[in-house]
Scaffold this active site. Structure first.
Site, PDB file in Angstrom:
ATOM      1  N   PRO A   1      69.501  45.499 119.483  1.00 36.61           N
ATOM      2  CG  PRO A   1      70.745  43.391 119.291  1.00 36.61           C
ATOM      3  CD  PRO A   1      69.371  44.455 119.133  1.00 36.61           C
TER       4      PRO A   1
ATOM      5  CB  THR B   1      67.645  57.545 106.556  1.00 37.02           C
ATOM      6  OG1 THR B   1      65.930  57.442 107.291  1.00 37.02           O
ATOM      7  CG2 THR B   1      68.134  58.175 106.208  1.00 37.02           C
TER       8      THR B   1
ATOM      9  N   GLY C   1      69.208  59.476 117.464  1.00 33.20           N
ATOM     10  CA  GLY C   1      69.432  59.101 118.589  1.00 33.20           C
ATOM     11  C   GLY C   1      70.742  59.685 119.256  1.00 33.20           C
ATOM     12  CG  HIS C   2      72.824  62.773 117.955  1.00 35.90           C
ATOM     13  ND1 HIS C   2      73.172  63.627 116.900  1.00 35.90           N
ATOM     14  CD2 HIS C   2      72.533  61.880 116.909  1.00 35.90           C
ATOM     15  CE1 HIS C   2      73.020  63.257 115.673  1.00 35.90           C
ATOM     16  NE2 HIS C   2      72.568  62.831 115.871  1.00 35.90           N
ATOM     17  CB  THR C   3      74.776  59.096 123.080  1.00 35.35           C
ATOM     18  OG1 THR C   3      73.462  58.316 122.486  1.00 35.35           O
ATOM     19  CG2 THR C   3      75.038  59.035 124.618  1.00 35.35           C
TER      20      THR C   3
ATOM     21  CE  LYS D   1      74.971  61.155 113.368  1.00 31.69           C
ATOM     22  NZ  LYS D   1      75.542  59.829 113.785  1.00 31.69           N
TER      23      LYS D   1
ATOM     24  CG  ASP E   1      73.918  54.707 116.343  1.00 30.05           C
ATOM     25  OD1 ASP E   1      73.460  55.420 116.035  1.00 30.05           O
ATOM     26  OD2 ASP E   1      73.374  53.810 116.255  1.00 30.05           O
TER      27      ASP E   1
ATOM     28  CD  GLN F   1      69.190  59.775 110.204  1.00 29.48           C
ATOM     29  OE1 GLN F   1      68.878  60.807 109.326  1.00 29.48           O
ATOM     30  NE2 GLN F   1      68.216  59.533 111.283  1.00 29.48           N
TER      31      GLN F   1
HETATM   32  P1  GDP Z   1      74.932  59.676 117.269  1.00 29.13           P
HETATM   33  O1  GDP Z   1      74.095  59.037 116.958  1.00 29.13           O
HETATM   34  O2  GDP Z   1      76.066  59.853 116.192  1.00 29.13           O
HETATM   35  O3  GDP Z   1      75.267  60.692 118.127  1.00 29.13           O
HETATM   36  O4  GDP Z   1      76.297  57.940 118.602  1.00 29.13           O
HETATM   37  P2  GDP Z   1      74.805  57.127 119.463  1.00 29.13           P
HETATM   38  O5  GDP Z   1      75.069  58.570 120.519  1.00 29.13           O
HETATM   39  O6  GDP Z   1      74.107  56.896 118.906  1.00 29.13           O
HETATM   40  O7  GDP Z   1      76.260  56.253 119.715  1.00 29.13           O
HETATM   41  C1  GDP Z   1      77.666  56.408 120.107  1.00 29.13           C
HETATM   42  C2  GDP Z   1      77.867  56.174 121.048  1.00 29.13           C
HETATM   43  O8  GDP Z   1      78.796  55.873 122.142  1.00 29.13           O
HETATM   44  C3  GDP Z   1      77.377  56.722 122.615  1.00 29.13           C
HETATM   45  O9  GDP Z   1      76.796  55.628 123.511  1.00 29.13           O
HETATM   46  C4  GDP Z   1      78.243  57.156 122.744  1.00 29.13           C
HETATM   47  O10 GDP Z   1      77.813  57.758 124.466  1.00 29.13           O
HETATM   48  C5  GDP Z   1      79.444  56.455 122.957  1.00 29.13           C
HETATM   49  N1  GDP Z   1      80.731  57.325 122.528  1.00 29.13           N
HETATM   50  C6  GDP Z   1      81.077  57.741 121.927  1.00 29.13           C
HETATM   51  N2  GDP Z   1      82.286  58.465 121.159  1.00 29.13           N
HETATM   52  C7  GDP Z   1      82.864  57.373 122.617  1.00 29.13           C
HETATM   53  C8  GDP Z   1      84.292  57.026 122.791  1.00 29.13           C
HETATM   54  O11 GDP Z   1      84.766  57.307 121.888  1.00 29.13           O
HETATM   55  N3  GDP Z   1      84.052  55.879 123.352  1.00 29.13           N
HETATM   56  C9  GDP Z   1      83.251  54.902 123.554  1.00 29.13           C
HETATM   57  N4  GDP Z   1      84.227  53.994 124.624  1.00 29.13           N
HETATM   58  N5  GDP Z   1      81.652  55.087 123.443  1.00 29.13           N
HETATM   59  C10 GDP Z   1      81.666  56.421 122.839  1.00 29.13           C
HETATM   60  P1  IMO Z   2      71.743  58.826 114.249  1.00 21.95           P
HETATM   61  O1  IMO Z   2      71.204  60.623 114.141  1.00 21.95           O
HETATM   62  C1  IMO Z   2      71.285  54.587 112.703  1.00 21.95           C
HETATM   63  C2  IMO Z   2      68.341  53.321 109.742  1.00 21.95           C
HETATM   64  C3  IMO Z   2      67.751  52.031 110.643  1.00 21.95           C
HETATM   65  C4  IMO Z   2      67.070  51.746 109.347  1.00 21.95           C
HETATM   66  C5  IMO Z   2      66.829  52.919 108.296  1.00 21.95           C
HETATM   67  C6  IMO Z   2      65.845  53.570 107.574  1.00 21.95           C
HETATM   68  O2  IMO Z   2      71.748  58.032 115.661  1.00 21.95           O
HETATM   69  O3  IMO Z   2      73.090  58.287 113.581  1.00 21.95           O
HETATM   70  P2  IMO Z   2      64.229  54.800 109.347  1.00 21.95           P
HETATM   71  O4  IMO Z   2      63.318  55.010 110.403  1.00 21.95           O
HETATM   72  O5  IMO Z   2      64.837  56.034 109.193  1.00 21.95           O
HETATM   73  O6  IMO Z   2      63.242  54.969 107.419  1.00 21.95           O
HETATM   74  O7  IMO Z   2      64.884  53.641 108.805  1.00 21.95           O
HETATM   75  O8  IMO Z   2      67.961  53.285 109.149  1.00 21.95           O
HETATM   76  N1  IMO Z   2      68.705  54.454 110.700  1.00 21.95           N
HETATM   77  C7  IMO Z   2      70.054  54.766 111.794  1.00 21.95           C
HETATM   78  N2  IMO Z   2      70.968  53.919 112.273  1.00 21.95           N
HETATM   79  N3  IMO Z   2      71.770  55.554 113.854  1.00 21.95           N
HETATM   80  C8  IMO Z   2      70.707  56.705 112.682  1.00 21.95           C
HETATM   81  O9  IMO Z   2      70.936  57.885 113.610  1.00 21.95           O
HETATM   82  C9  IMO Z   2      69.267  56.233 112.092  1.00 21.95           C
HETATM   83  N4  IMO Z   2      68.520  56.816 112.284  1.00 21.95           N
HETATM   84  C10 IMO Z   2      67.975  55.958 111.415  1.00 21.95           C
HETATM   85  O10 IMO Z   2      68.113  51.655 111.893  1.00 21.95           O
HETATM   86  O11 IMO Z   2      68.536  50.419 109.387  1.00 21.95           O
HETATM   87 MG    MG Z   3      72.605  57.662 117.032  1.00 18.35          MG
END
Ligand code: GDP
Ligand code: IMO
Ligand code: MG
Length: 431
Positions: A305, A240, A41-43, A17, A14, A225
């Site tokens: 959370p 993972t 989960g990539h946002t 990426k 998270d 991840q």
């Molecule tokens: P990923 O899994 O690495 O693609 O990241 P996620 O999407 O799970 O989580 C990153 C969160 O931070 C998302 O809600 C993005 O919209 C948000 N985000 C990314 N870059 C920034 C930033 O520079 N500032 C803020 N405030 N939010 C960001």
């Molecule tokens: P992105 O790509 C954050 C965590 C889970 C758990 C552990 C193992 O959005 O960064 P799994 O279901 O993979 O066997 O769970 O890894 N986990 C992540 N945490 N971002 C992710 O992906 C994750 N994918 C798995 O919460 O601790």
């Molecule tokens: Mg994510």
């Protein structure tokens, strides 16, 4: 010129990426997922509109970008179909642009059932998985009994294969977890239906990637991840089940190391973790709450959370080396706006001894005490800033300190969730 770029997470996932892959894919020809599955989960946020991707590469919102799912991905075709249908309903063309390796390990219903049942059985030792069946699917792959994409496309022998697999898993489901056995016929029907839906998308991903490379096209490899969740190098067993670090790119996409020109390590300006496991710099005070609130730290896949803490330079410098990080992208710098004091963990203390690298065993991670250096924060806003000289001086100092402590230059800074909210110091494709 770097034509081939890897974008990977250097923490516990998270890191942002998806946002950065989307940003850089404006100049790319192809984006490839190489490990993980729909646990990711990539946002992406574009003009206020949010898209969350789980399996589809984050280049999909750029109409001319080819998207690939490499053999290292554990693939729920049902989840992929749902994701495609949602995007296509919004007018994004997906099926003509996505190609799937015939060698992906397929996630089937028994994997999800086992994941959930085993997590429940672990009680307070639960890993906190996403319950998407990721671990059990990788286990079947390594045990050499799993289904691959190609098995679903070529239905001959599928019944026999599923019978063999269920002979194994139904025993555990019924005898260990007291569940109903899965029906072979129902599973074969489901697999065949999904296989038929995706028949046109299955292709030689590795071969196409080399064609693109030979034609001088730009390819991006999108990690899922983060490095500290790596099955070998992470905080085992709270990890993972795939290699999230650099080696996963070669094995999971089918390319050689000579086809990687640049590695962008994504790191938040602080740290988050979702699920169980050790987290040396975790905060349980108002600072932690403030990071969670300002950063809107809730999982993009499960909505849980996220736990929050100060930047951990000890873990980060190990991951820089391990991945051969060429440059950092520091995300969520804006979340630190308004903190009076900001801390970075520069060493750990373990049984009175000072460590400047993470321990190699898995059991002492939980006993590490962070040793911090403090830095003055900034009161000005960095949100949406697009040039380095517009950043508060203390924010620039913080980035400089990160570079020095972690051993890689900062090439991109993200100052908000929007695609446009970035400072590009060095453009990875230009180096
Ligand atoms: P990923 O899994 O690495 O693609 O990241 P996620 O999407 O799970 O989580 C990153 C969160 O931070 C998302 O809600 C993005 O919209 C948000 N985000 C990314 N870059 C920034 C930033 O520079 N500032 C803020 N405030 N939010 C960001
Ligand atoms: P992105 O790509 C954050 C965590 C889970 C758990 C552990 C193992 O959005 O960064 P799994 O279901 O993979 O066997 O769970 O890894 N986990 C992540 N945490 N971002 C992710 O992906 C994750 N994918 C798995 O919460 O601790
Ligand atoms: Mg994510």
């Amino acid at each position: 010129m770097n034509n081939s770029i890897v974008v990977l997470g250097t923490q516990w996932g998270d890191e942002g990426k998806g946002k950065i892959v989307d940003l850089l894919s404006q100049e790319a020809d192809a984006v490839v997922r190489f490990q993980g599955g729909h646990n990711a989960g990539h946002t992406l946020v574009i003009d206020g509109q949010k898209t969350v991707l789980h399996l589809i590469p984050s280049g999909i919102l750029q109409p001319d970008v080819e998207c690939f799912i490499g053999n290292g991905v554990v693939l729920s075709l049902k989840a992929l179909r749902n994701e495609i249908e949602k995007l296509e309903a919004k007018g994004v063309e997906v099926r003509s642009r996505i190609r799937i390796s015939p060698a992906c390990a397929i996630i089937m219903p028994w994997h999800e059932m086992l994941d959930r049942a085993r997590e429940e059985a672990r009680g307070d030792r639960a890993i906190g998985t996403t319950c998407r069946g990721i671990g059990p699917a990788y286990e079947d792959k390594v045990a050499r009994r799993g289904l691959r994409t190609s098995d679903l496309i070529d239905p001959e022998n599928l019944g026999e294969k599923i019978e063999h697999i269920l002979d194994f898993h139904n025993f555990v489901l019924t005898e260990r977890f007291g569940m109903e056995p899965l029906s072979i016929e129902a599973m074969v029907a489901e697999a065949l239906e999904l296989g038929a839906y995706f028949a046109d998308q299955v292709a030689d991903v590795s071969g196409r990637l080399y064609e693109l490379r030979d034609a001088g096209k730009r390819v991006m490899f999108e990690g899922a991840q983060g490095s500290l969740l790596d099955i070998d190098h992470g905080t085992y067993p709270y990890v993972t089940s795939s290699n999230t670090t650099i080696g996963g790119v070669c094995t999971g996409a089918g390319i050689g190391p000579d086809a990687i020109d640049y590695v962008l390590g994504i790191t938040k300006a602080y740290v988050t973790r979702v699920g169980g496991g050790p987290f040396p710099t975790e905060l349980f005070d108002q600072n932690g709450e403030r990071l969670a609130r300002r950063g809107a730290e809730f999982g993009a896949t499960t909505g849980r959370p996220r736990r929050c803490g100060w930047l951990d330079a000890v873990a980060l410098r190990r991951m820089v080396r391990l991945n051969g990080v060429s440059g950092f992208c520091v995300t969520k710098l804006d979340v630190l706006d308004g903190f009076e004091e900001i801390k970075i963990c520069t060493a750990y203390r373990l049984n009175g001894e000072l460590l400047d690298a993470p321990p190699l065993d898995s059991h002492s991670w939980g006993d590490l005490e962070p040793v911090y250096e403090s830095f003055p924060g900034w009161s000005e806003s960095s949100r949406g800033v697009t040039s380095l000289d517009k950043l508060p001086q203390n924010a620039r100092n913080y980035l400089k300190t990160m570079e020095k402590m972690c051993g890689a230059p900062v090439h991109i800074v993200s100052t908000g969730p929007e695609r446009s909210e970035n400072i590009i110091i060095q453009y990875p494709y230009d180096l």
